[in-house]
Motif scaffolding. Sequence first.
Motif, PDB file in Angstrom:
ATOM      1  N   GLY A  13       1.510 -10.714  -1.775  1.00 18.57           N
ATOM      2  CA  GLY A  13       1.011  -9.590  -0.999  1.00 18.57           C
ATOM      3  C   GLY A  13       2.049  -8.479  -1.024  1.00 18.57           C
ATOM      4  N   TYR A  14       1.681  -7.327  -0.495  1.00 16.79           N
ATOM      5  CA  TYR A  14       2.586  -6.179  -0.533  1.00 16.79           C
ATOM      6  C   TYR A  14       3.907  -6.473   0.177  1.00 16.79           C
ATOM      7  N   GLU A  15       3.830  -6.965   1.403  1.00 19.57           N
ATOM      8  CA  GLU A  15       5.047  -7.190   2.178  1.00 19.57           C
ATOM      9  C   GLU A  15       5.949  -8.231   1.522  1.00 19.57           C
ATOM     10  N   GLU A  16       5.338  -9.272   0.967  1.00 17.59           N
ATOM     11  CA  GLU A  16       6.131 -10.303   0.286  1.00 17.59           C
ATOM     12  C   GLU A  16       6.847  -9.719  -0.933  1.00 17.59           C
ATOM     13  N   ARG A  51       4.145  -4.572  -8.769  1.00 16.58           N
ATOM     14  CA  ARG A  51       3.214  -5.232  -7.843  1.00 16.58           C
ATOM     15  C   ARG A  51       3.049  -4.403  -6.571  1.00 16.58           C
ATOM     16  N   CYS A  52       4.147  -3.893  -6.053  1.00 19.17           N
ATOM     17  CA  CYS A  52       4.072  -3.040  -4.864  1.00 19.17           C
ATOM     18  C   CYS A  52       3.239  -1.794  -5.152  1.00 19.17           C
ATOM     19  N   GLU A  53       3.465  -1.207  -6.315  1.00 24.86           N
ATOM     20  CA  GLU A  53       2.710  -0.011  -6.690  1.00 24.86           C
ATOM     21  C   GLU A  53       1.215  -0.317  -6.799  1.00 24.86           C
ATOM     22  N   GLU A  54       0.875  -1.479  -7.352  1.00 28.07           N
ATOM     23  CA  GLU A  54      -0.535  -1.872  -7.437  1.00 28.07           C
ATOM     24  C   GLU A  54      -1.163  -1.926  -6.046  1.00 28.07           C
ATOM     25  N   TRP A  55      -0.445  -2.521  -5.108  1.00 28.61           N
ATOM     26  CA  TRP A  55      -0.950  -2.611  -3.739  1.00 28.61           C
ATOM     27  C   TRP A  55      -1.124  -1.224  -3.136  1.00 28.61           C
ATOM     28  N   LEU A  56      -0.150  -0.355  -3.342  1.00 28.84           N
ATOM     29  CA  LEU A  56      -0.224   0.987  -2.764  1.00 28.84           C
ATOM     30  C   LEU A  56      -1.353   1.806  -3.378  1.00 28.84           C
ATOM     31  N   ILE A  57      -1.547   1.677  -4.680  1.00 32.55           N
ATOM     32  CA  ILE A  57      -2.654   2.380  -5.339  1.00 32.55           C
ATOM     33  C   ILE A  57      -3.987   1.870  -4.796  1.00 32.55           C
ATOM     34  N   GLY A  58      -4.095   0.560  -4.629  1.00 32.42           N
ATOM     35  CA  GLY A  58      -5.315  -0.019  -4.069  1.00 32.42           C
ATOM     36  C   GLY A  58      -5.564   0.444  -2.642  1.00 32.42           C
ATOM     37  N   ALA A  59      -4.509   0.510  -1.854  1.00 33.06           N
ATOM     38  CA  ALA A  59      -4.648   0.967  -0.469  1.00 33.06           C
ATOM     39  C   ALA A  59      -5.085   2.428  -0.428  1.00 33.06           C
ATOM     40  N   LYS A  60      -4.513   3.250  -1.297  1.00 35.00           N
ATOM     41  CA  LYS A  60      -4.899   4.666  -1.345  1.00 35.00           C
ATOM     42  C   LYS A  60      -6.363   4.807  -1.744  1.00 35.00           C
ATOM     43  N   ALA A  61      -6.798   4.010  -2.708  1.00 34.33           N
ATOM     44  CA  ALA A  61      -8.197   4.070  -3.138  1.00 34.33           C
ATOM     45  C   ALA A  61      -9.130   3.696  -1.986  1.00 34.33           C
ATOM     46  N   ARG A  62      -8.743   2.684  -1.222  1.00 38.08           N
ATOM     47  CA  ARG A  62      -9.566   2.278  -0.076  1.00 38.08           C
ATOM     48  C   ARG A  62      -9.621   3.376   0.978  1.00 38.08           C
TER      49      ARG A  62
END
Length: 92
Positions: A13-16, A51-62
């Motif tokens: 996950g992002y935090e991990e 991996r962090c960037e993937e999470w952030l991009i996904g969060a921005k898209a949401r």
Amino acid sequence: MDAMPLSDISALGYEEARDELVRVVTELEQGSATLEESLALWERGEALARRCEEWLIGAKARLDAARAGAAESAGTAKSAVAADSRGAADSA
């Protein structure tokens, strides 16, 4: 270094991933690792950053989708109110 293999980073996950990246950077900054260990840490850090960037991009898209949905709902509601007020004026 008792870290999980690079292939397992995609399960984090992002935090991990962020916390592990901080640990890797701290270890690199200490400068006590051998060249080989430093290279392995660097590669791991790069993978964790991706991996962090993937999470952030996904969060921005949401968030963008939610904002677009909210704007669309607001526009639909305004149109309905305008149509209702026109209908009321026509029947008067």
